[in-house]
Write a protein that holds these residues in place. Structure first.
Motif, PDB file in Angstrom:
ATOM      1  N   HIS A 117      29.536 -15.460  30.278  1.00 26.75           N
ATOM      2  CA  HIS A 117      28.066 -15.428  30.209  1.00 26.75           C
ATOM      3  C   HIS A 117      27.517 -16.198  29.012  1.00 26.75           C
ATOM      4  CE1 HIS A 117      27.790 -12.772  33.605  1.00 26.75           C
ATOM      5  NE2 HIS A 117      28.630 -11.917  33.043  1.00 26.75           N
ATOM      6  N   GLY A 118      28.378 -16.897  28.259  1.00 26.05           N
ATOM      7  CA  GLY A 118      27.927 -17.703  27.140  1.00 26.05           C
ATOM      8  C   GLY A 118      27.581 -16.897  25.897  1.00 26.05           C
ATOM      9  N   GLU A 119      28.009 -15.641  25.833  1.00 26.92           N
ATOM     10  CA  GLU A 119      27.721 -14.773  24.686  1.00 26.92           C
ATOM     11  C   GLU A 119      28.805 -14.878  23.607  1.00 26.92           C
ATOM     12  OE1 GLU A 119      27.432 -11.003  26.634  1.00 26.92           O
ATOM     13  OE2 GLU A 119      25.634 -11.591  27.743  1.00 26.92           O
ATOM     14  N   ALA A 120      29.903 -15.533  23.926  1.00 25.47           N
ATOM     15  CA  ALA A 120      30.992 -15.762  22.984  1.00 25.47           C
ATOM     16  C   ALA A 120      31.458 -17.200  23.179  1.00 25.47           C
ATOM     17  CB  ALA A 120      32.146 -14.777  23.232  1.00 25.47           C
ATOM     18  N   PRO A 121      32.048 -17.801  22.146  1.00 29.12           N
ATOM     19  CA  PRO A 121      32.477 -19.197  22.284  1.00 29.12           C
ATOM     20  C   PRO A 121      33.563 -19.348  23.356  1.00 29.12           C
ATOM     21  CG  PRO A 121      33.210 -18.264  20.179  1.00 29.12           C
ATOM     22  CD  PRO A 121      32.358 -17.237  20.834  1.00 29.12           C
TER      23      PRO A 121
END
Length: 155
Positions: A117-121
């Protein structure tokens, strides 16, 4: 992690997971990738189904996400022995995963979601998840894979 379908000069097909396409190219050029059937090191990528964009998300997903999950210890075949060539290939795979990916332990499913979801690299991760967690990830379109995990040979 990038999943590639590979084949060797002996026409055997198998899967490979790599940190990125450059990692595959470097390893293939150095002869570090070997066929689990014949141990041949002349290995190439096979044409695979392309990733497609999911409506409204703008993120590429695999057409068919694997329905397996993270590493678990190898269960030997009926004879109780893992062939030496297979054990060597699995040991090499374990070393590459440990070298190129982050261990997230029991937080694997949650970290995979955060990355998706793009919340972590974005990065390669490995760890543990239950069958239920792995199934939920697959249903969400998050591709993961189970890798047979053999004990380290260097200890």
């Amino acid at each position: 992690m990038i999943h590639y379908q590979l084949h060797c000069a002996g026409a055997h097909e198998f899967d490979g997971w790599f940190k990125d396409s450059e990692a595959f190219e470097r390893q293939a050029k150095r002869g570090l990738i070997s066929c689990p059937v014949c141990s041949g090191t002349k290995v190439e990528r096979v044409l695979m189904a392309p990733g497609i964009l999911r409506k409204g998300r703008g993120k590429a997903v695999e057409v068919e996400a694997p329905r397996q999950h993270t590493p678990e210890p190898v269960q030997p075949a009926a004879g109780g022995v893992i062939p030496d060539a297979v054990r060597a290939a699995l040991s090499k795979l374990r070393a590459e995963v440990e070298k190129n990916c982050d261990y997230v332990g029991d937080d694997f499913a949650e970290e995979a979601r955060r990355i998706h979801h793009g919340e972590a690299p974005p990065r390669g991760i490995y760890g543990e998840s239950s069958d239920e967690e792995a199934e939920a990830l697959a249903e969400e379109g998050i591709g993961i894979a189970r890798i047979p995990w053999v004990p380290r040979t260097d200890s």
